[in-house]
Motif scaffolding. Sequence first.
Motif, PDB file in Angstrom:
ATOM      1  N   GLY A 350     -48.900   2.698 -63.320  1.00 31.28           N
ATOM      2  CA  GLY A 350     -48.901   2.591 -65.301  1.00 31.28           C
ATOM      3  C   GLY A 350     -47.671   3.180 -65.776  1.00 31.28           C
ATOM      4  N   SER A 351     -47.016   3.535 -65.550  1.00 34.17           N
ATOM      5  CA  SER A 351     -46.937   5.006 -65.667  1.00 34.17           C
ATOM      6  C   SER A 351     -45.377   4.644 -66.672  1.00 34.17           C
ATOM      7  CB  SER A 351     -46.106   6.698 -65.265  1.00 34.17           C
ATOM      8  OG  SER A 351     -47.183   7.097 -64.761  1.00 34.17           O
ATOM      9  N   MET A 352     -45.116   5.324 -67.823  1.00 32.32           N
ATOM     10  CA  MET A 352     -44.231   5.240 -68.267  1.00 32.32           C
ATOM     11  C   MET A 352     -42.856   6.796 -69.342  1.00 32.32           C
ATOM     12  SD  MET A 352     -43.336   2.151 -68.934  1.00 32.32           S
ATOM     13  CE  MET A 352     -41.576   2.533 -69.890  1.00 32.32           C
ATOM     14  N   ARG A 353     -41.920   6.617 -69.202  1.00 32.07           N
ATOM     15  CA  ARG A 353     -41.232   7.880 -69.465  1.00 32.07           C
ATOM     16  C   ARG A 353     -39.946   7.729 -71.027  1.00 32.07           C
ATOM     17  NH1 ARG A 353     -36.043  10.575 -66.478  1.00 32.07           N
ATOM     18  NH2 ARG A 353     -35.614   8.428 -67.301  1.00 32.07           N
ATOM     19  N   PHE A 354     -40.735   8.899 -71.738  1.00 33.31           N
ATOM     20  CA  PHE A 354     -39.748   8.082 -73.053  1.00 33.31           C
ATOM     21  C   PHE A 354     -39.220   9.612 -73.615  1.00 33.31           C
ATOM     22  CE2 PHE A 354     -43.880   5.673 -73.828  1.00 33.31           C
ATOM     23  CZ  PHE A 354     -43.380   4.687 -73.778  1.00 33.31           C
ATOM     24  N   THR A 355     -37.903   9.317 -73.292  1.00 40.20           N
ATOM     25  CA  THR A 355     -37.537  10.383 -73.945  1.00 40.20           C
ATOM     26  C   THR A 355     -36.666  10.871 -75.279  1.00 40.20           C
ATOM     27  OG1 THR A 355     -36.067  10.102 -71.491  1.00 40.20           O
ATOM     28  CG2 THR A 355     -37.543  11.864 -71.758  1.00 40.20           C
ATOM     29  N   PHE A 356     -36.776  11.836 -75.913  1.00 38.13           N
ATOM     30  CA  PHE A 356     -36.281  11.395 -77.688  1.00 38.13           C
ATOM     31  C   PHE A 356     -34.268  12.792 -77.265  1.00 38.13           C
ATOM     32  CE2 PHE A 356     -40.688  10.898 -78.060  1.00 38.13           C
ATOM     33  CZ  PHE A 356     -40.075   9.485 -78.626  1.00 38.13           C
ATOM     34  N   GLY A 357     -33.349  11.946 -78.270  1.00 34.81           N
ATOM     35  CA  GLY A 357     -32.259  12.999 -78.948  1.00 34.81           C
ATOM     36  C   GLY A 357     -31.971  13.090 -79.931  1.00 34.81           C
ATOM     37  N   PRO A 358     -31.153  13.518 -80.269  1.00 33.66           N
ATOM     38  CA  PRO A 358     -30.943  14.007 -81.226  1.00 33.66           C
ATOM     39  C   PRO A 358     -30.897  12.613 -82.689  1.00 33.66           C
ATOM     40  CG  PRO A 358     -29.047  14.765 -79.933  1.00 33.66           C
ATOM     41  CD  PRO A 358     -29.793  14.496 -79.192  1.00 33.66           C
ATOM     42  N   GLN A 359     -30.305  11.748 -82.212  1.00 35.87           N
ATOM     43  CA  GLN A 359     -30.053  10.586 -83.120  1.00 35.87           C
ATOM     44  C   GLN A 359     -31.344   9.932 -82.674  1.00 35.87           C
ATOM     45  OE1 GLN A 359     -29.557  10.548 -79.123  1.00 35.87           O
ATOM     46  NE2 GLN A 359     -30.807   9.086 -78.703  1.00 35.87           N
ATOM     47  N   ASN A 360     -32.342  10.159 -82.739  1.00 37.77           N
ATOM     48  CA  ASN A 360     -33.774   9.489 -82.561  1.00 37.77           C
ATOM     49  C   ASN A 360     -34.275   9.559 -84.069  1.00 37.77           C
ATOM     50  OD1 ASN A 360     -33.914   9.788 -79.328  1.00 37.77           O
ATOM     51  ND2 ASN A 360     -34.104   7.646 -80.451  1.00 37.77           N
ATOM     52  N   THR A 361     -35.371   8.674 -84.526  1.00 39.70           N
ATOM     53  CA  THR A 361     -35.706   8.945 -85.554  1.00 39.70           C
ATOM     54  C   THR A 361     -36.680   9.194 -85.708  1.00 39.70           C
ATOM     55  OG1 THR A 361     -35.197   6.666 -86.539  1.00 39.70           O
ATOM     56  CG2 THR A 361     -33.143   7.436 -87.333  1.00 39.70           C
ATOM     57  N   MET A 362     -37.779   9.510 -87.067  1.00 41.49           N
ATOM     58  CA  MET A 362     -39.328   9.509 -87.015  1.00 41.49           C
ATOM     59  C   MET A 362     -40.119   7.690 -87.300  1.00 41.49           C
ATOM     60  SD  MET A 362     -42.172  10.604 -86.692  1.00 41.49           S
ATOM     61  CE  MET A 362     -41.901  12.564 -87.178  1.00 41.49           C
ATOM     62  N   GLU A 363     -38.784   7.043 -87.631  1.00 37.24           N
ATOM     63  CA  GLU A 363     -39.120   5.364 -87.718  1.00 37.24           C
ATOM     64  C   GLU A 363     -38.550   4.999 -86.611  1.00 37.24           C
ATOM     65  OE1 GLU A 363     -35.370   3.473 -90.025  1.00 37.24           O
ATOM     66  OE2 GLU A 363     -36.799   1.894 -90.427  1.00 37.24           O
ATOM     67  N   GLU A 364     -38.359   5.598 -85.727  1.00 41.87           N
ATOM     68  CA  GLU A 364     -37.998   4.995 -84.164  1.00 41.87           C
ATOM     69  C   GLU A 364     -39.519   5.068 -83.630  1.00 41.87           C
ATOM     70  OE1 GLU A 364     -33.478   4.228 -83.316  1.00 41.87           O
ATOM     71  OE2 GLU A 364     -34.912   6.218 -82.975  1.00 41.87           O
TER      72      GLU A 364
END
Length: 402
Positions: A350-364
């Motif tokens: 039941g594991s999930m990976r979320f990985t952010f980059g420079p284009q992601n926003t706080m709203e996202e």
Amino acid sequence: MEKIVYVDNAATTPCDPRVVEVMTRALSGACGNPSSHYSVGYEAKEFVDTARAQVAKALNASPDEIYFTGCGSEADNWAVKGAALTKARQGKKHLITSAFEHHAILHSMRSLERIGFEVTYIKPTPEGFIRPEDVEAALRDDTALVTIMMANNEIGTIQPIKEIAAICKKHGVWCHTDAVQAVGAIPVDVKELGVDMLSLSGHKFNGPKGVGALYCRKGVWPQNLIDGGSQEARHRAGTENVAGIAGIGLALELATATLDEKMAHERTLRDYVIDRVLNNIPEARLNGSRENRLPGNVNLSFPGLEGETILLDLDMHGICASTGSACNSDSLDPSHVLLSIGVPEEIGHGSMRFTFGPQNTMEEAEYLCETLEQVIPRRRAMSCMWLEGQNTARDFSLKGEH
Ligand code: PLP
């Protein structure tokens, strides 16, 4: 929210428009072969030379220590198999790696085992780190190579490569690091690290897919894997992917120029998501240490559910994430990384990976959390595994408290 929220930047990243522009120029203008001795050949070679200088500068290497490859996997295969074949000539047939490497390393090791090499797989700590003293204890007189990844692709933990490389140097053993997830995400200086070889891949830092590079310190010669023409100083044959190489060079220059800002931004999104999910979703747990973790990496387990179910629900809400490493997303086996740090199989599922980059926003990031807060309780209410999942999660966290 109609748009796609892409939070799977460890799998791959969108190509920067400035990178697309230089690649378009390389594809449409420089029609010659970089090995040809006339103007359009020189023009193509200029793209390759510029990129080699850009990659070298970003890593604090010299341009003649950078070899372009077809991807990060090729760089890893070359470092491992090439070093093994070179050192086997001196009777050295033992290799050391970790149990939670990327499959480009682990499967290379399996291939070498089939032809008589011996491999020691170091187990990470429950927090997701390889202890330098464990590497030192595994060294033997016939050790050919130590290869430990710089940052784990699933849980984002950053390994003590400088300490490991110093141990290798003391014992005269070559040290390679798979820095595919680290380059462009955190500072990487090959001199400071003291490694002999280092792999990287363009598509992890807003560059193109299908191009990577291997740094080889002067005097370190892993045997060639691809023989043929005299490209890459006779060490990696094949007419160069001129546009891809132009792209990886510029992408790394751009990522390095804005690294501090990019890290701070990704860290803000990462910490927001970790704190909010751990506060608002019962029994959610973070995999891997919070300290020494890639700025953009979040890896969470939601006991009582299958990651694939969550993935599909998120997709219906326009969110692109991952249940584990990209290369494993076709398989329903529990992640070898989570198993190696002691996460029980049921929780690993039941594991999930979320990985952010420079284009992601706080709203996202907020939208991701809101969606998880809706989806997880709804699915759990329908899940016969949830009661059992709660018990396993509690037993596991109690164990961790001893
Ligand atoms: N090593 C690590 C740690 C990775 O995360 C990846 C890709 O996800 C690779 C190697 C392979 O790189 P490539 O996709 O360029 O072959």
